[in-house]
Design a protein around this motif. Structure first.
Motif, mmCIF file in Angstrom:
data_model
loop_
_atom_site.group_PDB
_atom_site.id
_atom_site.type_symbol
_atom_site.label_atom_id
_atom_site.label_comp_id
_atom_site.label_asym_id
_atom_site.label_seq_id
_atom_site.Cartn_x
_atom_site.Cartn_y
_atom_site.Cartn_z
ATOM 1 N N LYS A 48 0.808 -1.313 -0.177
ATOM 2 C CA LYS A 48 -0.061 -0.141 -0.069
ATOM 3 C C LYS A 48 0.887 1.221 0.026
ATOM 4 O O LYS A 48 0.772 2.038 -0.573
ATOM 5 C CB LYS A 48 -0.889 0.018 1.326
ATOM 6 N N SER A 59 -8.129 1.302 -1.996
ATOM 7 C CA SER A 59 -8.060 1.570 -0.698
ATOM 8 C C SER A 59 -9.443 0.617 -0.118
ATOM 9 O O SER A 59 -9.806 -0.197 -0.927
ATOM 10 C CB SER A 59 -8.138 2.843 -0.218
ATOM 11 N N ASN A 81 -4.143 1.786 3.872
ATOM 12 C CA ASN A 81 -5.036 2.231 3.014
ATOM 13 C C ASN A 81 -5.146 3.489 3.324
ATOM 14 O O ASN A 81 -5.453 4.453 2.406
ATOM 15 C CB ASN A 81 -6.488 1.367 3.264
ATOM 16 N N GLN A 90 -12.497 3.777 -1.395
ATOM 17 C CA GLN A 90 -12.356 3.047 -0.123
ATOM 18 C C GLN A 90 -13.606 1.835 -0.465
ATOM 19 O O GLN A 90 -14.677 1.990 -0.196
ATOM 20 C CB GLN A 90 -12.668 3.776 0.967
#
Length: 232
Positions: free
Chosen positions: A116, A139, A157, A178
């Motif tokens: 990430k 994310s 994330n 997300q």
């Protein structure tokens, strides 16, 4: 509507996983004809074979640890020689290693945060000179709401979310999505996690959301968008 160019290369990290391949197939439906599918193992797992078949004729699987600067530099050099210019990136690579904070050791943190944080930085550093149409960072709703046992995953994330804002502030394209858990593909489906507050996203719903996000262009005011079915 989102249209992909048949004369450009689209790069997908986590590219042999079901979610990465799902989006490669979606881009193929939008007109893309060249894919670089990045994978740490360089292999397509058995449960992703059907999705891979859809894009196999257009795809080149590249073995690449996205968390390694050397791997990414070598990859970009080889793509420059072998394929059309990269026009878009789907950064879907990720890993889970859930532990409550009392049991969370450094190695549990590093393994999850590396793709990430390091992965995002390496992609950013190696493509700044390219005129990307999009960089979509995958994310998680864990960054939005938090998730028991996933402090490491939420942190990784959350970095992506912040970095999308950084890129946009510097005139570069980026959006951090997300995602909630997916119904049939991805890590949550594989782990068989139960639905409680956050329900599963159906595949057609998720693809439609990405269509809206990438199709918004400059009209997208924020570099972070949450996509989930949440029982508020």
């Amino acid at each position: 509507a989102v249209a992909m160019r048949d004369s450009a290369t689209y790069l997908v990290t986590g590219g042999t996983g079901a979610l990465g391949l799902l989006f490669a197939g979606w881009m193929a439906d939008k007109g893309a004809r060249h894919f670089a599918l990045l994978s740490r193992s360089g292999k397509v797992p058995a449960d992703s074979q059907a999705l891979f078949e859809k894009v196999a004729a257009s795809a080149t699987v590249k073995r690449c640890d996205i968390g390694s600067a050397g791997d990414v530099q070598a990859l970009m050099a080889s793509l420059k020689q072998e394929m059309p210019e990269v026009a878009g990136i789907m950064h879907a690579a990720g890993a889970l290693d859930d532990h409550l904070i009392a049991e969370l050791e450094l190695e549990h943190f590093e393994a999850v945060v590396r793709p990430k944080v390091e992965g995002t930085l390496h992609l950013h550093n190696s493509t700044q000179q390219l005129r990307l149409e999009f960089m979509a960072l995958f994310s998680s709703v864990a960054s939005m709401l938090g998730s028991a046992g996933q402090a490491n995953y939420a942190a990784g994330n959350s970095f992506m979310d912040s970095f999308a804002g950084y890129r946009r502030a510097n005139g570069l394209t980026a959006v951090s999505v997300q995602w909630g858990p997916w119904a049939e593909v991805g890590m949550a489906a594989r782990a068989g996690t139960s639905e409680s507050v956050v329900l599963r996203i159906q595949i057609d719903e998720g693809l439609r959301a990405m269509q809206d996000i990438l199709g918004a262009g400059p009209g997208l005011h924020n570099g972070v968008v949450g996509v989930g079915r949440i029982k508020w």
